[in-house]
Design an enzyme around this catalytic site. Structure first.
Site, mmCIF file in Angstrom:
data_model
loop_
_atom_site.group_PDB
_atom_site.id
_atom_site.type_symbol
_atom_site.label_atom_id
_atom_site.label_comp_id
_atom_site.label_asym_id
_atom_site.label_seq_id
_atom_site.Cartn_x
_atom_site.Cartn_y
_atom_site.Cartn_z
ATOM 1 N N GLY A 63 -66.532 -0.781 -38.185
ATOM 2 C CA GLY A 63 -66.528 -2.043 -37.441
ATOM 3 C C GLY A 63 -67.943 -2.520 -37.120
ATOM 4 C CB ALA A 64 -70.260 -4.862 -38.693
ATOM 5 N N GLY A 65 -68.761 -4.990 -35.279
ATOM 6 C CA GLY A 65 -68.627 -5.910 -34.151
ATOM 7 C C GLY A 65 -69.730 -5.611 -33.147
ATOM 8 C CD GLU A 97 -66.367 -6.118 -40.056
ATOM 9 O OE1 GLU A 97 -66.683 -5.587 -38.991
ATOM 10 O OE2 GLU A 97 -65.243 -6.644 -40.256
ATOM 11 C CB VAL A 113 -62.089 2.876 -43.266
ATOM 12 C CG1 VAL A 113 -61.835 4.366 -43.159
ATOM 13 C CG2 VAL A 113 -63.560 2.575 -43.023
ATOM 14 C CB ALA A 121 -66.945 0.221 -32.812
ATOM 15 C CB VAL A 122 -61.595 -1.224 -35.137
ATOM 16 C CG1 VAL A 122 -62.265 -0.473 -36.278
ATOM 17 C CG2 VAL A 122 -60.646 -0.294 -34.392
ATOM 18 N N GLY A 123 -62.473 -2.815 -31.967
ATOM 19 C CA GLY A 123 -61.922 -3.729 -30.977
ATOM 20 C C GLY A 123 -61.286 -2.987 -29.807
ATOM 21 C CG HIS A 173 -98.521 -22.871 -23.299
ATOM 22 N ND1 HIS A 173 -97.996 -22.624 -24.550
ATOM 23 C CD2 HIS A 173 -99.847 -22.547 -23.362
ATOM 24 C CE1 HIS A 173 -98.962 -22.177 -25.340
ATOM 25 N NE2 HIS A 173 -100.091 -22.114 -24.639
HETATM 26 P P1 NAD Z 1 -65.180 -6.392 -32.047
HETATM 27 O O1 NAD Z 1 -63.932 -7.152 -32.040
HETATM 28 O O2 NAD Z 1 -66.429 -7.027 -31.570
HETATM 29 O O3 NAD Z 1 -65.493 -5.868 -33.531
HETATM 30 C C1 NAD Z 1 -64.605 -5.076 -34.265
HETATM 31 C C2 NAD Z 1 -64.992 -5.179 -35.724
HETATM 32 O O4 NAD Z 1 -64.281 -4.183 -36.436
HETATM 33 C C3 NAD Z 1 -64.636 -6.522 -36.345
HETATM 34 O O5 NAD Z 1 -65.750 -7.017 -37.035
HETATM 35 C C4 NAD Z 1 -63.475 -6.177 -37.283
HETATM 36 O O6 NAD Z 1 -63.419 -7.000 -38.426
HETATM 37 C C5 NAD Z 1 -63.812 -4.743 -37.651
HETATM 38 N N1 NAD Z 1 -62.666 -3.929 -38.080
HETATM 39 C C6 NAD Z 1 -61.425 -3.885 -37.520
HETATM 40 N N2 NAD Z 1 -60.657 -2.966 -38.163
HETATM 41 C C7 NAD Z 1 -61.427 -2.424 -39.148
HETATM 42 C C8 NAD Z 1 -61.218 -1.434 -40.145
HETATM 43 N N3 NAD Z 1 -60.063 -0.797 -40.254
HETATM 44 N N4 NAD Z 1 -62.242 -1.119 -40.980
HETATM 45 C C9 NAD Z 1 -63.439 -1.740 -40.865
HETATM 46 N N5 NAD Z 1 -63.694 -2.702 -39.930
HETATM 47 C C10 NAD Z 1 -62.705 -3.040 -39.095
HETATM 48 O O7 NAD Z 1 -64.863 -5.047 -31.239
HETATM 49 P P2 NAD Z 1 -65.802 -3.937 -30.624
HETATM 50 O O8 NAD Z 1 -67.138 -3.925 -31.273
HETATM 51 O O9 NAD Z 1 -64.981 -2.703 -30.609
HETATM 52 O O10 NAD Z 1 -65.988 -4.435 -29.139
HETATM 53 C C11 NAD Z 1 -64.858 -4.672 -28.306
HETATM 54 C C12 NAD Z 1 -65.175 -5.717 -27.282
HETATM 55 O O11 NAD Z 1 -66.042 -5.188 -26.295
HETATM 56 C C13 NAD Z 1 -65.912 -6.926 -27.861
HETATM 57 O O12 NAD Z 1 -65.000 -7.894 -28.311
HETATM 58 C C14 NAD Z 1 -66.673 -7.431 -26.701
HETATM 59 O O13 NAD Z 1 -65.907 -8.393 -26.027
HETATM 60 C C15 NAD Z 1 -66.868 -6.229 -25.802
HETATM 61 N N6 NAD Z 1 -68.283 -5.827 -25.854
HETATM 62 C C16 NAD Z 1 -69.231 -6.730 -25.490
HETATM 63 C C17 NAD Z 1 -70.559 -6.397 -25.563
HETATM 64 C C18 NAD Z 1 -71.593 -7.415 -25.194
HETATM 65 O O14 NAD Z 1 -71.233 -8.405 -24.586
HETATM 66 N N7 NAD Z 1 -72.857 -7.213 -25.509
HETATM 67 C C19 NAD Z 1 -70.946 -5.149 -26.021
HETATM 68 C C20 NAD Z 1 -69.959 -4.264 -26.405
HETATM 69 C C21 NAD Z 1 -68.624 -4.609 -26.307
#
Ligand code: NAD
Ligand code: FAD
Length: 476
Positions: free
Chosen positions: A192-194, A215, A249, A280-282, A455
């Site tokens: 997961g590249a979230g 991702e 995956v 890290a898939v959500g 500035h």
């Molecule tokens: P996310 O929703 O940001 O990203 C999950 C990623 O995993 C997505 O790009 C998705 O396409 C990918 N994915 C899903 N299933 C997959 C699979 N089987 N194989 C490969 N890729 C797959 O979720 P996250 O990174 O787990 O974060 C969760 C939540 O936590 C975020 O939505 C955010 O709201 C919150 N968070 C916020 C911050 C911040 O504000 N800086 C930091 C960390 C977390």
């Protein structure tokens, strides 16, 4: 007969950023308030602040900051004329500092609740009816019933688990495990590249891991502006974060403490062996144990609690806020909802502009945005103009030695109102606030262009991007 001491105007379930802020605001408005929270830390001690303070925003930023210093020493100190001998990273000491930061801030929440006369119950809450809550303390097994005119659910979220890669918190980690590593894994895989994938990947990459991020989708950060994510992809790749898009995956096996990942990229079978794997898939709503049925509270098909635009659930007198209702799963969104609901309960009018909620991803350079992306404007047929400005052209960015990234402002072609602001650059997390204030105040890019910016400062880039909307940027 109920115990009068256990009768409240409001009971809030959860002391994360949504719940504790709601409880404090209710108390400020003269209500008798209780807050129930079941969080216990690794030592089994109850702590407040929920995911954000214990295993989310705060510990991740503490490690991001520490690892950023390491990266500076490795990559940039020399050019500043700073010579550092043998660089040694003491991960347990870094973790101790992180734990201290968490301890101070969670203790701060406890003091704030006490000062505001909120009755705190360190216990698990479950509904017994629409106006009664059973609180059960895990340690002494004692339970009691709280009566409330209104109940606010702020029970937050938990990581999504995928069956092909079950978290064991030894080799396969969730975000909590990723924040607690005591040594730098040589090879680190991330599914997961979230937001979490990029932030945790940055921490361990800066500390020396070879990081591969898999991702599934063809793009990453789909809600961000594409100009920014394309540029961020290049920069993060250059830093060593190997982000592989379109990579689904299929299977993960753990052998001798190593994870073997089988995945498919564009129809081609591939495999990768890593020492640690972060999933890290959500995140999903945390409603387990609440017994929502007893209060007639409905959830949607994804498990999030359903609310109307005033945060009322399907059950009269029961409200829900924060991650448990979905939408932007961000601490500041939950806190703002907490304030709005408290004010509603006090008979006030409450509105919240979801369009200007800022998003920040704490990579370096940081990614931050608020409002519409260019794609959204295109898709909805809005006529717009764009102004961009690179950090490279800013004196302050040059002085800092931090010149990667850009400002991008999208403005309505006719009214010149600001529709969206997208940043990639140093301190973008701070710079985005100006954009949020501008959007909330409904001002134009002309107003922004005529506002004097100090500035040398990074904020001058916002000024120049506003000028660029009208093709009159000066320093480019
Ligand atoms: P996310 O929703 O940001 O990203 C999950 C990623 O995993 C997505 O790009 C998705 O396409 C990918 N994915 C899903 N299933 C997959 C699979 N089987 N194989 C490969 N890729 C797959 O979720 P996250 O990174 O787990 O974060 C969760 C939540 O936590 C975020 O939505 C955010 O709201 C919150 N968070 C916020 C911050 C911040 O504000 N800086 C930091 C960390 C977390
Ligand atoms: P939570 O913080 O999850 O709090 C809910 C609380 O309710 C918990 O203490 C839980 O124990 C308690 N609870 C649940 N059920 C019950 C029950 N039945 N009885 C009693 N108590 C109960 N967001 C940002 O804005 N910026 C960031 O930089 C950021 N970084 C993050 C990094 C990571 C690694 C993670 C995982 C998340 C991050 N987030 C970030 C997201 C942020 O943490 C959440 O959006 C925020 O914590 C949600 O707040 P909340 O109050 O809704 O829920």
């Amino acid at each position: 007969m109920s115990d009068k001491n256990k009768e409240y105007d409001v009971v809030v379930i959860g002391a994360g950023p949504a719940g504790y802020v709601c409880a404090i605001r209710c108390s400020q408005l003269g209500m008798k308030v209780a807050c129930v929270d079941s969080w216990v830390n690794a030592k089994g001690k109850p702590t407040l602040g929920g995911t954000c303070l214990n295993v989310g925003c705060i510990p991740s930023k503490a490690l991001l900051d520490s690892s950023h210093h390491v990266q500076f020493i490795k990559e940039n100190a020399n050019e500043h004329g700073i010579k550092v001998g043998n660089l040694e990273v003491d991960v347990p000491a870094m973790q101790k500092r992180k734990d201290k930061v968490v301890q101070i801030l969670t203790g701060g929440v406890a003091s704030l609740l006490k000062k505001n006369k909120v009755d705190m119950y360190s216990a698990m809450a479950s509904f017994t009816s629409q106006q009664t809550i059973k609180v059960q303390n895990a340690a002494d097994q004692l339970s009691e019933i709280l009566h409330a005119k209104h109940i606010v659910i702020a029970s937050g979220s938990i990581p999504i688990d995928i069956p092909i890669s079950k978290v064991d918190n030894k080799t396969i980690l969730d975000s909590t495990g990723a924040l607690a590593l005591q040594e730098v894994p040589k090879r680190l895989g991330i599914i997961g590249a979230g937001v979490i994938g990029l932030e945790m990947g940055s921490v361990w990459n800066r500390l020396g891991s070879d990081v591969v991020v898999l991702e599934a989708m063809p793009d990453f950060l789909p809600t961000a502006d594409k100009t920014i994510t394309k540029e961020a992809h290049k920069i993060l790749n250059k830093q060593g974060l190997d982000i592989r898009l379109n990579s689904l995956v299929k299977n993960v096996t753990v052998n001798n403490g190593k994870a073997l990942i089988k995945y498919e990229t564009d129809g081609e079978e591939k495999s990768l062996e890593v020492d640690k794997l972060i999933v890290a898939v959500g995140r999903k709503a945390n409603t387990e144990g609440l017994d929502l049925k007893s209060a007639n509270v409905k959830t949607d098909e994804n498990g999030f609690i359903e609310t109307n635009n005033q945060w009322q659930t399907s059950s009269q007198n029961v409200y829900a806020i924060g991650d448990v209702i979905g939408g932007a799963m961000l601490a500041h969104k939950g806190s703002e909802e907490g304030i709005a609901v408290a004010e509603l309960l006090a008979g006030q009018h409450a509105v919240m502009n979801h369009n200007s909620i800022p998003w920040v991803i704490y990579t370096w350079p940081e990614i931050a945005w608020a409002g519409k992306t260019e794609q959204e404007c295109k898709d909805s047929g809005i006529k717009y103009r764009i102004g961009t400005f690179p950090f490279m052209a800013l004196g302050r960015a040059r002085a800092m030695g931090d010149t990667e990234g850009m400002f991008k402002i999208i403005a309505d072609k006719d009214s010149d109102r600001i529709l969206g602001v997208h940043l990639l650059g140093p301190n973008a997390s701070e710079l985005i606030s100006e954009a949020v204030v501008a959007m909330e105040s409904d001002i134009t890019t002309e107003d922004l262009a005529r506002t004097i910016h100090a500035h040398p400062s990074l904020a001058e880039g916002m000024h120049e991007a506003a000028l660029a909307v009208d093709e009159r940027a000066v320093h480019i």
